[in-house]
Design an enzyme around this catalytic site. Sequence first.
Site, PDB file in Angstrom:
ATOM      1  CE  LYS A 163    -134.164   6.133  -0.375  1.00 33.68           C
ATOM      2  NZ  LYS A 163    -134.171   7.507  -0.873  1.00 33.68           N
ATOM      3  NE  ARG A 164    -123.885  -0.070   0.921  1.00 34.58           N
ATOM      4  CZ  ARG A 164    -123.995  -1.258   0.368  1.00 34.58           C
ATOM      5  NH1 ARG A 164    -124.761  -1.450  -0.668  1.00 34.58           N
ATOM      6  NH2 ARG A 164    -123.322  -2.287   0.853  1.00 34.58           N
TER       7      ARG A 164
END
Length: 473
Positions: free
Chosen positions: A250-251
């Site tokens: 996600k990051r």
Amino acid sequence: MTDELRTRFAPSPTGPLHTGSARTALFNWLFARSRGGNFVLRIDDTDTARSEKRYEESILHDLTWLGLTLDEAPGTEGAYGPYRQSERCALYKEATAELLSKGLAYKCYCSKERLADARAELLKAGSPPRYDRRCSGLSPSEVPTGVNPVVRFKVPAGSVAFTDAVKGDITFQGFDISDFVIEASDGSVTYNFASAIDDALMRITHVIRGDDHLSNTPGQILVLKALGHTVPEYAHLPLIVGTGGRPLSKREMSASLATLREDGFLPEAVINALARLGWAPGDEGLLSLTEMARRFDLKKLSRSPSVFDTERLGGFNRAAIAAAPAEVFLPQVEAAFPVADSAWLVRAVTVVKSDASSVKDMIDMIAPLAGNLESDSGVAELLATLGSGSGEPLKALLAEIEGISEITEESAKSVLSAVKKETGLKGRSLFMPLRVGLTGVATGIELYRVMELLGREESIKRLQAALGSVGLE
Ligand code: GLU
């Protein structure tokens, strides 16, 4: 008609610029520059509910930060403007009218419920869920009243084939493509249609984009052919994955350019990391945009998913920091040390940047050298942990420095070797007390550099204070 090469980057201003889109922009820019062509920024803001001016501005800012110069963009007086889809509605209407008048598109009045039922039935029978063309060829008496229709493009029978510059030969069967909507019932244009019309009217010769758009391509080709436009070349860039082929975290996925910038990455580093997402320029080192453009070849792009390697980005950043002039970092460093002298800070940055991965690293390395060592800096405790012998090298260094008029790289080095000779100490037992005495901390840049940056007076002051703190003045 022009035979100049033209590429475009066509972001939807519905969020900040992310890694994947930035790679698309870069490859379009590189290809245009590699062949003396033009690079166009078009803002795909057909989705009025989600498009925001601030995102358009931030995308523009990020492209500029990366160094991707634009030949035509919103706000420029290019020959093929306007460059925002929201300002081009009349052109789409014209194209729709032409298709309707030629019988290549038709109005569809079917309700959502009817479409859903028909779709469910087709899927149940194992057929592709194409629209069944109930509204194609309605006689005037069959046209329902009080219903706002959509306009559908009439997909011709047969196949659509094209050669993708990255993926090779691709064929879609016309039978698999439903008669897609080109104008919604509220009169607004659909994205897929607008984009094809714009590519043609803006004389785009090469459409380079993410392969999530591959399925849009046959429909766009059919529209262009129906309107008698030239079909551009297509190049669909492979997906981006994390190291080891796993999906991006996600990051990483949300790594917007703004985040990378805030995290201290330099544009040169980001550009170099992006360039390696599907392209091997034949050099592992840091390359300038000009050098990349010289080497760029659309045909050499990889067909397999590209790996976004954050460690590699870090490596490029260290190289970019080491190569950049110290002045580049001055505004941020000055903000961290408001009372320090600017010329001194430039010298300090010059020394520390070759060991730094970010501006924060530089600040951390400079901190023990800037200003006064606080009396509660813990020098005494640190020296105590080094044992009783630490006073001797400190005293010897103080005497040596007092004996010279100025600390230069050369004099600092000879002073240190004199202390080594005098005390018979070496390695950690020599350097650790000196480092702690001079900086208050146990790690940092090389000692002769420390002394150079502190200068004679400050070095003397700190050594006297250190000796004092352990009762040896
Ligand atoms: N506006 C589309 C997007 O942001 C790009 C479409 C295209 O390149 O054709 O994904």
